[in-house]
Design a protein around this motif. Structure first.
Motif, PDB file in Angstrom:
ATOM      1  N   CYS A  19       0.832  -1.202   0.000  1.00  0.00           N
ATOM      2  CA  CYS A  19       0.000   0.000   0.000  1.00  0.00           C
ATOM      3  C   CYS A  19       0.871   1.259   0.000  1.00  0.00           C
ATOM      4  CB  CYS A  19      -0.918  -0.016   1.223  1.00  0.00           C
ATOM      5  SG  CYS A  19      -1.891   1.472   1.416  1.00  0.00           S
ATOM      6  N   ILE A  20       1.865   1.290   0.848  1.00  0.00           N
ATOM      7  CA  ILE A  20       2.749   2.458   0.946  1.00  0.00           C
ATOM      8  C   ILE A  20       3.597   2.592  -0.321  1.00  0.00           C
ATOM      9  CG2 ILE A  20       4.663   3.508   2.223  1.00  0.00           C
ATOM     10  CD1 ILE A  20       1.905   3.574   3.653  1.00  0.00           C
ATOM     11  N   ALA A  21       4.117   1.477  -0.821  1.00  0.00           N
ATOM     12  CA  ALA A  21       4.917   1.522  -2.052  1.00  0.00           C
ATOM     13  C   ALA A  21       4.077   2.051  -3.210  1.00  0.00           C
ATOM     14  CB  ALA A  21       5.466   0.142  -2.385  1.00  0.00           C
ATOM     15  N   ARG A  22       2.831   1.619  -3.298  1.00  0.00           N
ATOM     16  CA  ARG A  22       1.932   2.081  -4.359  1.00  0.00           C
ATOM     17  C   ARG A  22       1.658   3.570  -4.213  1.00  0.00           C
ATOM     18  NH1 ARG A  22      -3.525   2.992  -5.074  1.00  0.00           N
ATOM     19  NH2 ARG A  22      -4.389   2.326  -7.064  1.00  0.00           N
ATOM     20  N   ALA A  23       1.397   4.013  -2.988  1.00  0.00           N
ATOM     21  CA  ALA A  23       1.097   5.430  -2.747  1.00  0.00           C
ATOM     22  C   ALA A  23       2.293   6.312  -3.089  1.00  0.00           C
ATOM     23  CB  ALA A  23       0.682   5.642  -1.292  1.00  0.00           C
ATOM     24  N   VAL A  24       3.490   5.865  -2.732  1.00  0.00           N
ATOM     25  CA  VAL A  24       4.700   6.631  -3.043  1.00  0.00           C
ATOM     26  C   VAL A  24       4.934   6.680  -4.546  1.00  0.00           C
ATOM     27  CG1 VAL A  24       7.222   6.612  -2.839  1.00  0.00           C
ATOM     28  CG2 VAL A  24       5.806   6.242  -0.818  1.00  0.00           C
ATOM     29  N   GLY A  27       1.712   8.533  -6.200  1.00  0.00           N
ATOM     30  CA  GLY A  27       1.455   9.882  -5.692  1.00  0.00           C
ATOM     31  C   GLY A  27       2.344  10.898  -6.374  1.00  0.00           C
ATOM     32  N   ASP A  28       1.905  12.152  -6.347  1.00  0.00           N
ATOM     33  CA  ASP A  28       2.693  13.176  -7.023  1.00  0.00           C
ATOM     34  C   ASP A  28       3.267  14.217  -6.060  1.00  0.00           C
ATOM     35  OD1 ASP A  28       0.345  14.369  -6.332  1.00  0.00           O
ATOM     36  OD2 ASP A  28      -0.165  15.082  -8.337  1.00  0.00           O
ATOM     37  N   GLY A  29       3.143  13.973  -4.769  1.00  0.00           N
ATOM     38  CA  GLY A  29       3.656  14.930  -3.799  1.00  0.00           C
ATOM     39  C   GLY A  29       4.644  14.291  -2.855  1.00  0.00           C
ATOM     40  N   LYS A  30       5.137  15.102  -1.918  1.00  0.00           N
ATOM     41  CA  LYS A  30       6.070  14.582  -0.920  1.00  0.00           C
ATOM     42  C   LYS A  30       5.340  13.966   0.262  1.00  0.00           C
ATOM     43  CE  LYS A  30       9.922  17.548  -2.027  1.00  0.00           C
ATOM     44  NZ  LYS A  30      11.008  18.344  -1.517  1.00  0.00           N
ATOM     45  N   ILE A  31       4.035  14.258   0.348  1.00  0.00           N
ATOM     46  CA  ILE A  31       3.219  13.740   1.438  1.00  0.00           C
ATOM     47  C   ILE A  31       2.174  12.801   0.846  1.00  0.00           C
ATOM     48  CG2 ILE A  31       1.567  14.345   3.238  1.00  0.00           C
ATOM     49  CD1 ILE A  31       3.036  17.019   3.503  1.00  0.00           C
ATOM     50  N   ILE A  32       2.005  11.639   1.462  1.00  0.00           N
ATOM     51  CA  ILE A  32       0.985  10.698   1.018  1.00  0.00           C
ATOM     52  C   ILE A  32      -0.360  11.183   1.525  1.00  0.00           C
ATOM     53  CG2 ILE A  32       0.106   8.346   1.222  1.00  0.00           C
ATOM     54  CD1 ILE A  32       3.008   7.414   1.510  1.00  0.00           C
ATOM     55  N   ASP A  33      -1.292  11.341   0.613  1.00  0.00           N
ATOM     56  CA  ASP A  33      -2.637  11.797   0.938  1.00  0.00           C
ATOM     57  C   ASP A  33      -3.600  10.626   0.802  1.00  0.00           C
ATOM     58  OD1 ASP A  33      -5.355  13.151   0.248  1.00  0.00           O
ATOM     59  OD2 ASP A  33      -4.067  14.757   1.016  1.00  0.00           O
ATOM     60  N   VAL A  34      -4.787  10.735   1.392  1.00  0.00           N
ATOM     61  CA  VAL A  34      -5.787   9.672   1.294  1.00  0.00           C
ATOM     62  C   VAL A  34      -6.080   9.341  -0.164  1.00  0.00           C
ATOM     63  CG1 VAL A  34      -8.165   9.018   1.853  1.00  0.00           C
ATOM     64  CG2 VAL A  34      -6.810  10.269   3.505  1.00  0.00           C
ATOM     65  N   ALA A  35      -6.056  10.338  -1.033  1.00  0.00           N
ATOM     66  CA  ALA A  35      -6.327  10.114  -2.455  1.00  0.00           C
ATOM     67  C   ALA A  35      -5.268   9.232  -3.105  1.00  0.00           C
ATOM     68  CB  ALA A  35      -6.422  11.448  -3.185  1.00  0.00           C
ATOM     69  N   ASP A  36      -4.069   9.158  -2.529  1.00  0.00           N
ATOM     70  CA  ASP A  36      -2.998   8.317  -3.067  1.00  0.00           C
ATOM     71  C   ASP A  36      -3.158   6.853  -2.658  1.00  0.00           C
ATOM     72  OD1 ASP A  36      -1.721  10.567  -4.166  1.00  0.00           O
ATOM     73  OD2 ASP A  36      -0.650  10.949  -2.289  1.00  0.00           O
ATOM     74  N   LEU A  37      -3.997   6.593  -1.665  1.00  0.00           N
ATOM     75  CA  LEU A  37      -4.180   5.239  -1.148  1.00  0.00           C
ATOM     76  C   LEU A  37      -5.239   4.500  -1.949  1.00  0.00           C
ATOM     77  CD1 LEU A  37      -4.186   6.104   2.659  1.00  0.00           C
ATOM     78  CD2 LEU A  37      -2.291   5.171   1.329  1.00  0.00           C
ATOM     79  N   PRO A  38      -5.193   3.159  -1.948  1.00  0.00           N
ATOM     80  CA  PRO A  38      -6.201   2.371  -2.670  1.00  0.00           C
ATOM     81  C   PRO A  38      -7.608   2.605  -2.104  1.00  0.00           C
ATOM     82  CG  PRO A  38      -4.418   0.973  -1.850  1.00  0.00           C
ATOM     83  CD  PRO A  38      -4.189   2.338  -1.318  1.00  0.00           C
ATOM     84  N   MET A  88       6.135  -2.873  -6.369  1.00  0.00           N
ATOM     85  CA  MET A  88       5.756  -1.462  -6.278  1.00  0.00           C
ATOM     86  C   MET A  88       4.452  -1.185  -7.016  1.00  0.00           C
ATOM     87  SD  MET A  88       9.522   0.264  -6.737  1.00  0.00           S
ATOM     88  CE  MET A  88       8.975   1.956  -6.704  1.00  0.00           C
ATOM     89  N   LEU A  89       4.242  -1.883  -8.116  1.00  0.00           N
ATOM     90  CA  LEU A  89       3.021  -1.704  -8.899  1.00  0.00           C
ATOM     91  C   LEU A  89       1.859  -2.521  -8.353  1.00  0.00           C
ATOM     92  CD1 LEU A  89       4.650  -1.808 -12.431  1.00  0.00           C
ATOM     93  CD2 LEU A  89       3.449   0.158 -11.433  1.00  0.00           C
TER      94      LEU A  89
END
Length: 106
Positions: A19-24, A27-38, A88-89
């Protein structure tokens, strides 16, 4: 952080890691946002509705291009390590090999 803490994690640490690898990766920012999570992490309805509307307006060619670019970016981040890129994918190594062949990625 609340979303991550309230999730049951049936896949344990491996699911959290993916989950974290996917979000990183996606994601397009330095901070993982809820929108970056599955999806199970409660992205707002508005975000999900907007994503589904965007998805219906995109052509299959555009989706394939996005998938190809994402695979290329992740493959580069993994320094060519196919097993790591697959993790990662969030796809198996066999699926990654099929996609590499489909998109003519060496």
């Amino acid at each position: 952080m609340k979303s991550l803490l309230h999730y049951d994690w049936p896949g344990n640490v491996r699911e959290l890691e993916n989950c974290i690898a996917r979000a990183v990766t996606l994601g397009d920012g330095k901070i993982i946002d809820v929108a970056d999570l599955p999806p199970p992490f409660g992205a707002s309805r508005r975000t999900r509705n907007r994503a589904s509307q965007d998805a219906t307006t995109l052509s299959t060619t555009a989706l394939a291009d996005m998938e190809r670019m994402t695979i290329l970016r992740v493959f580069e981040q993994a320094n060519g390590d196919k097993a790591l890129a697959g993790k990662m994918l969030g796809i198996s190594r066999a699926t990654l090999y099929r996609k590499l062949k489909r998109y003519n990625i060496a």
